[in-house]
Design an enzyme around this catalytic site. Structure first.
Site, PDB file in Angstrom:
ATOM      1  N   ASP A 178      53.439 103.869  -2.011  1.00 14.39           N
ATOM      2  CA  ASP A 178      52.749 102.577  -2.059  1.00 14.39           C
ATOM      3  C   ASP A 178      51.589 102.535  -1.060  1.00 14.39           C
ATOM      4  O   ASP A 178      50.511 102.024  -1.366  1.00 14.39           O
ATOM      5  CB  ASP A 178      53.727 101.444  -1.743  1.00 14.39           C
ATOM      6  CG  ASP A 178      54.854 101.332  -2.755  1.00 14.39           C
ATOM      7  OD1 ASP A 178      54.617 101.702  -3.924  1.00 14.39           O
ATOM      8  OD2 ASP A 178      55.944 100.887  -2.388  1.00 14.39           O
ATOM      9  N   ASP A 189      62.472 102.298  -1.788  1.00  9.71           N
ATOM     10  CA  ASP A 189      61.631 101.673  -0.767  1.00  9.71           C
ATOM     11  C   ASP A 189      62.432 101.591   0.531  1.00  9.71           C
ATOM     12  O   ASP A 189      63.652 101.390   0.502  1.00  9.71           O
ATOM     13  CB  ASP A 189      61.202 100.272  -1.194  1.00  9.71           C
ATOM     14  CG  ASP A 189      60.242 100.292  -2.373  1.00  9.71           C
ATOM     15  OD1 ASP A 189      59.462 101.264  -2.478  1.00  9.71           O
ATOM     16  OD2 ASP A 189      60.275  99.349  -3.185  1.00  9.71           O
TER      17      ASP A 189
END
Length: 201
Positions: free
Chosen positions: A158, A144
């Site tokens: 995401d 991330d």
């Protein structure tokens, strides 16, 4: 003359619905193309983040609104489930299977095809990390690197999953069916037309 006009009018919506209705092969082809493009973009951006960002050190991108913060996430959002990474991986694989089965059975709409393609591509992008990144298969940490204020750090995959889910909710709220044929009026049978009493003159 009147009968021909009636038949033409009743056939109009059906022909229109047929034009909007995708075949099963087209649905799967579009979904696969969207998913493949998203998965590639997701991995390119993740590899860039790993190569260029220092872990847990925010770098402003759009001021304080959007920062680049490298984070390795073994769980789900907000780090939930980090102790059961294989279970999270299994759930993501189940989502992929569910999306494909739903598309095969029920989806013929362009809108739902786009939404499921987004979800599929996002899920595959993160599954790649779970299976192929350190420390081990099914235990891999998802990369991330995008951070908004008061929101967990996320990635392109995401964004795709959330975007697809929002699109499905919007389509449902606007009454768009997964299969346009469900909205088309049932054709009037010849027997029904023959047994309909004529109005008295």
């Amino acid at each position: 003359m009147n009968n021909a006009a009636t038949e033409s009018a009743s056939a109009g919506p059906e022909r229109s619905g047929a034009r909007r209705r995708l075949s099963r092969g087209t649905v799967l082809g579009i979904m696969a193309a969207i998913a493949a493009v998203l998965a590639v973009i997701d991995q390119i951006t993740k590899n860039w983040a790993v190569a260029n960002l220092e872990e847990l050190v925010p770098q402003p991108f759009l001021g304080e609104f959007l920062q680049l913060t490298l984070l390795y996430n073994t769980g789900a959002a907000w780090g939930l489930g980090s102790e059961i990474t294989p279970v999270v991986t299994g759930l993501q694989i189940a989502i992929v299977i569910g999306v494909i089965v739903f598309a095969l059975k029920a989806v013929r709409s362009p809108g739902y095809t786009l939404a499921l393609g987004l979800i599929l591509g996002g899920a595959l992008g993160n599954i790649h990390d779970r299976l192929l990144r350190d420390p081990a298969p099914f235990h891999g940490a998802v990369v991330d690197f995008l951070e908004l204020p008061h929101w967990p750090v996320f990635n392109i995959a995401d964004m795709a999953v959330v975007g697809g889910a929002i699109l499905i909710i919007a389509l449902g709220l606007f009454g768009v069916a997964a299969d346009p044929a469900a909205d088309a009026p049932a054709p009037e049978s010849q027997e029904s037309r023959d047994t309909t009493p004529e109005e008295p003159r």
